[in-house]
Structure formats: structure tokens, C-alpha cells
Design a protein around this motif. Sequence first.
Motif, PDB file in Angstrom:
ATOM      1  N   TYR A  25       0.826  -1.206   0.000  1.00 14.98           N
ATOM      2  CA  TYR A  25       0.000   0.000   0.000  1.00 14.98           C
ATOM      3  C   TYR A  25       0.861   1.256   0.000  1.00 14.98           C
ATOM      4  O   TYR A  25       0.645   2.180  -0.785  1.00 14.98           O
ATOM      5  CB  TYR A  25      -0.916  -0.014   1.227  1.00 14.98           C
ATOM      6  N   GLU A  50      -9.691   8.633  -3.333  1.00 12.49           N
ATOM      7  CA  GLU A  50      -8.293   8.657  -2.939  1.00 12.49           C
ATOM      8  C   GLU A  50      -7.682   7.255  -2.996  1.00 12.49           C
ATOM      9  O   GLU A  50      -8.383   6.273  -3.263  1.00 12.49           O
ATOM     10  CB  GLU A  50      -8.160   9.239  -1.526  1.00 12.49           C
ATOM     11  N   LYS A  51      -6.381   7.166  -2.708  1.00  9.36           N
ATOM     12  CA  LYS A  51      -5.698   5.865  -2.771  1.00  9.36           C
ATOM     13  C   LYS A  51      -6.367   4.848  -1.855  1.00  9.36           C
ATOM     14  O   LYS A  51      -6.502   3.669  -2.219  1.00  9.36           O
ATOM     15  CB  LYS A  51      -4.224   6.014  -2.416  1.00  9.36           C
ATOM     16  N   ARG A  52      -6.770   5.279  -0.684  1.00  7.44           N
ATOM     17  CA  ARG A  52      -7.445   4.373   0.246  1.00  7.44           C
ATOM     18  C   ARG A  52      -8.683   3.757  -0.402  1.00  7.44           C
ATOM     19  O   ARG A  52      -8.948   2.556  -0.260  1.00  7.44           O
ATOM     20  CB  ARG A  52      -7.827   5.142   1.506  1.00  7.44           C
ATOM     21  N   ASP A  53      -9.452   4.573  -1.112  1.00  8.72           N
ATOM     22  CA  ASP A  53     -10.664   4.090  -1.766  1.00  8.72           C
ATOM     23  C   ASP A  53     -10.343   3.092  -2.875  1.00  8.72           C
ATOM     24  O   ASP A  53     -11.043   2.085  -3.043  1.00  8.72           O
ATOM     25  CB  ASP A  53     -11.464   5.264  -2.330  1.00  8.72           C
ATOM     26  N   TYR A  55      -7.673   1.217  -2.985  1.00  8.80           N
ATOM     27  CA  TYR A  55      -7.212   0.001  -2.301  1.00  8.80           C
ATOM     28  C   TYR A  55      -8.400  -0.837  -1.836  1.00  8.80           C
ATOM     29  O   TYR A  55      -8.424  -2.064  -2.014  1.00  8.80           O
ATOM     30  CB  TYR A  55      -6.341   0.398  -1.116  1.00  8.80           C
ATOM     31  N   ALA A 118      -0.688  -1.272   5.136  1.00  4.71           N
ATOM     32  CA  ALA A 118      -2.003  -0.606   5.231  1.00  4.71           C
ATOM     33  C   ALA A 118      -2.641  -0.851   6.589  1.00  4.71           C
ATOM     34  O   ALA A 118      -3.851  -1.094   6.700  1.00  4.71           O
ATOM     35  CB  ALA A 118      -2.914  -1.073   4.099  1.00  4.71           C
ATOM     36  N   ASP A 120      -3.393   1.154   8.769  1.00  2.00           N
ATOM     37  CA  ASP A 120      -4.379   2.175   9.134  1.00  2.00           C
ATOM     38  C   ASP A 120      -5.727   1.941   8.452  1.00  2.00           C
ATOM     39  O   ASP A 120      -6.623   2.783   8.535  1.00  2.00           O
ATOM     40  CB  ASP A 120      -3.845   3.568   8.791  1.00  2.00           C
ATOM     41  N   ILE A 121      -5.872   0.779   7.775  1.00  2.00           N
ATOM     42  CA  ILE A 121      -7.159   0.409   7.175  1.00  2.00           C
ATOM     43  C   ILE A 121      -7.554  -0.930   7.795  1.00  2.00           C
ATOM     44  O   ILE A 121      -7.496  -1.982   7.149  1.00  2.00           O
ATOM     45  CB  ILE A 121      -7.063   0.302   5.639  1.00  2.00           C
TER      46      ILE A 121
END
Length: 209
Positions: A25, A50-53, A55, A118, A120-121
Motif C-alpha cells: 500500500y 483517494e488511494k485508500r478508496d 485500495y 495498510a 491504518d485500514i
Amino acid sequence: MTPHDDPRGQAVITTAMRLFSALGYDGTSLQATAEATGEDPAWIQERFGEKRDLYLAVVDHAGRAERAVVEDALAALPAADAEGVATALYGLSERYLDFCAANPQIPALWIHRWLGDAADIPEVEGTHSTPLLNFTADAIRSAARAGFVDGEVDADLMVRTLVWSVYGFLHGEMIAQADRSVSAHPEARRRFLAHHRQLLDRVLRLPGA
């Protein structure tokens, strides 16, 4: 329309999965994904967020594919007899190995998470991997309640042992081969599946073990 419903969005997910599984990530960016797909970064951000989305979209795609294989393999459970349970579990072993071999990015995503990628997810496991592990363990527990497998077995750890061994075989043992594809090493595949079957036989006390 979801990203899974159009070729352009699917191409981004496929490429992003390859990058996340190879670089993790933290090592993957929207810009890198855009460059790899030839898409405008602004379009990817507009389409996925965003990148989180992105991922999470990748993990969702991987989780759906993985679950489809497992559910189909276990569709015969609960079975009417011990032989039916054994056939279903042997089939799960074979199909899961072949699925992971054909889609190496998917186990690689989970291996990265085991290494803290990752972190934090945290919701990913609760949404995808844990429910699938529980689904499979519940199938074993159901067979145990019916008296078809050993009622003393720890179903949760049994399922995790099967997953760990597949990942270790594909991302440990096979990595030493010049051609890492399982199809190029049918004898290695045969030996692994024979070992998996013996593991199922011995731990679950399947018929004929």
C-alpha cells in the motif's frame, strides 16, 4: 455503475491490484497506477476517490473472487455422508490452490497485510478475510456435529493452516523455481495436494484415513 461493471474501471482495478500486491500500500500511488494504465490521474481519482478508496476497491474485488471459489467448492455441504464431506474438502483444497496459483496477486495482498501493510485500514479483515474463514470453519463444524469429522478439531485453526500452507507453497517453495507457475511443475502440485489431503485426513479423521 460500479468500477466492476465497465472495462475501463476494471482495467484500473487489475493494474492497481498488481501494484499493491508487488509494492504494498505504501509503495503504490495513484500516479503510479495512472502511469501503468495510461489513464489520467484526475479521472482515476474522480472514478475511485483517494488511494485508500482504490485500495478498498481492489480488496473488494479480490475478496469477491476468493469467496466465489470457496462457496462453490463447499456447495455440497452439508453432505449426507462422510465420503461427501471428504470429497468437498479435497475439492476445496485443489480449487483453492489452483485459484491462488492463477491469481498470485490475491494471496500477495494478504501477505502484505500480515506484514503490517495498510495497517491504518483495519476494516479489511473484518469485511473480507475473516467472514470467509468463518464460513469455511462453520462448514467443518457442521460436519463435526453430524459426526462425519473429528468433533475435537479446532476448525478455525484447521482452515488457517490450509491457507497458510497454500500461501507458503506458492510464495515460498515455488519462488525458488525459475518458472514459478504451478502448471509448469505438475509433480510439485501433485505432491502438495497429496500432503494437503493427508493433512485433512489425519486432523479431521476423514473416512479411510
